[in-house]
Design a protein around this motif. Structure first.
Motif, PDB file in Angstrom:
ATOM      1  N   CYS A   1       0.832  -1.219   0.000  1.00  0.00           N
ATOM      2  CA  CYS A   1       0.000   0.000   0.000  1.00  0.00           C
ATOM      3  C   CYS A   1       0.858   1.257   0.000  1.00  0.00           C
ATOM      4  N   GLY A   2       2.040   1.174   0.599  1.00  0.00           N
ATOM      5  CA  GLY A   2       2.954   2.313   0.579  1.00  0.00           C
ATOM      6  C   GLY A   2       3.519   2.588  -0.797  1.00  0.00           C
ATOM      7  N   THR A   3       3.530   1.556  -1.654  1.00  0.00           N
ATOM      8  CA  THR A   3       4.015   1.703  -3.029  1.00  0.00           C
ATOM      9  C   THR A   3       2.904   2.104  -3.989  1.00  0.00           C
ATOM     10  N   LEU A   4       1.685   1.706  -3.687  1.00  0.00           N
ATOM     11  CA  LEU A   4       0.563   1.823  -4.617  1.00  0.00           C
ATOM     12  C   LEU A   4       0.390   3.210  -5.222  1.00  0.00           C
ATOM     13  N   PRO A   5       0.387   4.310  -4.459  1.00  0.00           N
ATOM     14  CA  PRO A   5       0.157   5.628  -5.085  1.00  0.00           C
ATOM     15  C   PRO A   5       1.196   6.002  -6.131  1.00  0.00           C
ATOM     16  N   ASP A   6       2.424   5.513  -5.980  1.00  0.00           N
ATOM     17  CA  ASP A   6       3.488   5.906  -6.913  1.00  0.00           C
ATOM     18  C   ASP A   6       3.479   5.113  -8.209  1.00  0.00           C
ATOM     19  N   LEU A   7       2.569   4.146  -8.345  1.00  0.00           N
ATOM     20  CA  LEU A   7       2.489   3.410  -9.600  1.00  0.00           C
ATOM     21  C   LEU A   7       2.020   4.290 -10.748  1.00  0.00           C
ATOM     22  N   ASP A   8       1.509   5.483 -10.424  1.00  0.00           N
ATOM     23  CA  ASP A   8       1.114   6.402 -11.498  1.00  0.00           C
ATOM     24  C   ASP A   8       2.317   6.863 -12.308  1.00  0.00           C
ATOM     25  N   ALA A   9       3.523   6.687 -11.758  1.00  0.00           N
ATOM     26  CA  ALA A   9       4.729   7.062 -12.496  1.00  0.00           C
ATOM     27  C   ALA A   9       4.931   6.186 -13.732  1.00  0.00           C
ATOM     28  N   LEU A  10       4.252   5.050 -13.778  1.00  0.00           N
ATOM     29  CA  LEU A  10       4.367   4.154 -14.923  1.00  0.00           C
ATOM     30  C   LEU A  10       3.512   4.621 -16.104  1.00  0.00           C
ATOM     31  N   ILE A  11       2.634   5.585 -15.868  1.00  0.00           N
ATOM     32  CA  ILE A  11       1.750   6.084 -16.931  1.00  0.00           C
ATOM     33  C   ILE A  11       2.487   7.133 -17.756  1.00  0.00           C
ATOM     34  N   ASP A  12       2.498   6.943 -19.053  1.00  0.00           N
ATOM     35  CA  ASP A  12       3.101   7.924 -19.958  1.00  0.00           C
ATOM     36  C   ASP A  12       2.001   8.846 -20.478  1.00  0.00           C
ATOM     37  N   HIS A  13       2.077  10.124 -20.100  1.00  0.00           N
ATOM     38  CA  HIS A  13       1.069  11.096 -20.519  1.00  0.00           C
ATOM     39  C   HIS A  13       1.423  11.782 -21.844  1.00  0.00           C
ATOM     40  N   GLY A  14       2.544  11.409 -22.433  1.00  0.00           N
ATOM     41  CA  GLY A  14       2.855  11.926 -23.761  1.00  0.00           C
ATOM     42  C   GLY A  14       4.090  12.788 -23.858  1.00  0.00           C
ATOM     43  N   ASP A  15       4.474  13.453 -22.786  1.00  0.00           N
ATOM     44  CA  ASP A  15       5.704  14.243 -22.793  1.00  0.00           C
ATOM     45  C   ASP A  15       6.160  14.480 -21.357  1.00  0.00           C
ATOM     46  N   ALA A  16       7.366  15.029 -21.207  1.00  0.00           N
ATOM     47  CA  ALA A  16       7.982  15.144 -19.890  1.00  0.00           C
ATOM     48  C   ALA A  16       7.242  16.115 -18.975  1.00  0.00           C
ATOM     49  N   VAL A  17       6.711  17.215 -19.516  1.00  0.00           N
ATOM     50  CA  VAL A  17       5.982  18.180 -18.682  1.00  0.00           C
ATOM     51  C   VAL A  17       4.704  17.554 -18.151  1.00  0.00           C
ATOM     52  N   ARG A  18       3.975  16.871 -19.004  1.00  0.00           N
ATOM     53  CA  ARG A  18       2.747  16.209 -18.546  1.00  0.00           C
ATOM     54  C   ARG A  18       3.062  15.110 -17.528  1.00  0.00           C
ATOM     55  N   ASN A  19       4.102  14.331 -17.797  1.00  0.00           N
ATOM     56  CA  ASN A  19       4.467  13.271 -16.856  1.00  0.00           C
ATOM     57  C   ASN A  19       4.816  13.837 -15.492  1.00  0.00           C
ATOM     58  N   MET A  20       5.486  14.981 -15.469  1.00  0.00           N
ATOM     59  CA  MET A  20       5.857  15.581 -14.192  1.00  0.00           C
ATOM     60  C   MET A  20       4.649  16.155 -13.459  1.00  0.00           C
TER      61      MET A  20
ATOM     62  N   HIS B   1       1.940  13.577 -12.272  1.00  0.00           N
ATOM     63  CA  HIS B   1       2.381  12.675 -11.207  1.00  0.00           C
ATOM     64  C   HIS B   1       1.930  13.278  -9.867  1.00  0.00           C
ATOM     65  N   ARG B   2       1.647  12.410  -8.902  1.00  0.00           N
ATOM     66  CA  ARG B   2       1.120  12.834  -7.608  1.00  0.00           C
ATOM     67  C   ARG B   2      -0.200  13.594  -7.764  1.00  0.00           C
ATOM     68  N   ALA B   3      -1.035  13.110  -8.648  1.00  0.00           N
ATOM     69  CA  ALA B   3      -2.355  13.731  -8.861  1.00  0.00           C
ATOM     70  C   ALA B   3      -3.437  12.830  -8.269  1.00  0.00           C
ATOM     71  N   GLU B   4      -4.291  12.223  -9.106  1.00  0.00           N
ATOM     72  CA  GLU B   4      -5.410  11.406  -8.591  1.00  0.00           C
ATOM     73  C   GLU B   4      -4.921  10.291  -7.674  1.00  0.00           C
ATOM     74  N   SER B   5      -3.783   9.696  -7.995  1.00  0.00           N
ATOM     75  CA  SER B   5      -3.289   8.576  -7.184  1.00  0.00           C
ATOM     76  C   SER B   5      -2.835   9.027  -5.795  1.00  0.00           C
TER      77      SER B   5
END
Length: 335
Positions: A34-53, A56-60
């Motif tokens: 459970c301590g790892t679960l929220p950070d799995l959103d880092a595996l999602i590619d939103h299309g570019d580096a600004v979007r990925n940054m 991250h740390r949004a809905e999750s």
């Protein structure tokens, strides 16, 4: 915070809540998951580096969404281990592990969108570096002791949690102290302050970095808790205001200015216009630097999907400087 810290915090919280009601390995394992679960959103590619940054740390990391998720995860745990009689206690453990993850992240400077869907404001206290051994080591020691399934082990785990929490409190107090010193020093030096950021340097809460956005540019200074002089020495740098005007309305620039709360600079290098997040790193090395435009003759071509061009300092120079400056020695930062 870093993954090791979040995993360890999750295990420590779960062990503390479940206590002797279940096997320590079960509590530690589910706490780590459970301590790892929220950070799995880092595996999602939103299309570019600004979007990925910035996504991250949004809905999750939303306290609301994690609260909704907690009974489902708890149900999976009690079903798997056939401990339905402990449903409420497992639910409490899972919920606390899930919500302490983003709350700890919010103590760093990055920006955590804790209150989605009600507001997308990125919260970032900035009182602790993303990796700080003095926070993590007590948690690790406590979890290791608790896994022995002895009363003394559980007490060590509780002590580790208490020490790490106290350290967070200390970091906030030290940050406030340096902030007050910085404001007084800036006033004496006659600087006009638009924004002020005080955040620790790498791996410690003794040496602090101060960033000041001014109408002309920005200032950078450092303050060790062992410094004796009442004044901070600041170096002045350009912020690329002329580039900001030319890139008005460009989504990556607007997005980063919002996410970094105005602590950005724009600068040109070899025909490329770069945007740097001034909060993470130090001049001239910034972790998050993006190419947002490219010169084309006399014109400027905007880049809609900016790549990450982050720079890392020379460790052989940076670490000795960090150690010496932390203990109050007045040495210039590596540039």
């Amino acid at each position: 915070m870093d993954s090791v810290t979040q995993i360890t915090l999750g295990s420590a919280v779960s062990l503390a809540v479940l206590g002797r009601r279940t096997a320590p390995w079960k509590a530690a394992l589910w706490g780590a998951l459970c301590g790892t679960l929220p950070d799995l959103d880092a595996l999602i590619d939103h299309g570019d580096a600004v979007r990925n940054m910035t996504f991250h740390r949004a809905e999750s990391h939303s306290l609301f969404y994690l609260t909704l998720l907690s009974p489902l995860v708890a149900a999976a745990a009690v079903t798997l281990h056939r401990e339905t009689a402990l449903w409420k206690r497992w639910w409490l453990a899972v919920w606390l592990v899930l919500v302490t993850h983003p709350l700890l992240d919010a103590m760093t400077v990055y920006g955590t969108q804790l209150l989605l869907p009600f507001t997308d404001r990125p919260f970032g206290v900035g009182s602790i570096f993303i990796i700080d051994p003095l926070y993590t080591v007590p948690l690790l020691a406590g979890v290791a002791a608790a896994l022995r399934a002895t009363p003394s082990g559980r007490r060590w785990n509780a002590l580790g949690l208490a020490l790490s929490t106290a350290y967070l409190g200390w970091s906030a107090l030290a940050q406030q102290h340096v902030t007050e010193l910085a404001r007084a020093s800036l006033a004496r030096q006659g600087h006009q302050v638009e924004r002020l950021l005080v955040t620790p340097t790498a791996f410690n809460t003794v040496l602090w970095r101060v960033v000041v956005v001014t109408p002309e540019g920005y200032l950078e200074g450092f303050r060790s808790l062992r410094d004796r002089s009442p004044d901070l020495r600041f170096d002045a740098f350009a912020r690329g205001v002329e580039w900001r005007d030319r890139l008005r309305g460009h989504w990556p620039v607007e997005r980063m200015e919002w996410f970094a709360r105005g602590f950005i600079k724009l600068h040109e290098r070899e025909g490329r216009v770069l945007l740097s997040d001034l909060r993470m790193g130090q001049e001239p090395y910034y972790t998050f630097t993006f190419t947002v435009a490219q010169r084309q003759g006399a014109g400027l071509a905007r880049i809609e999907r900016p790549p990450l061009m982050g720079q890392r300092p020379d460790v052989e120079r940076a670490l000795p400087w960090l150690w010496r400056r932390m203990w109050g020695e007045e040495v210039a930062p590596p540039r």
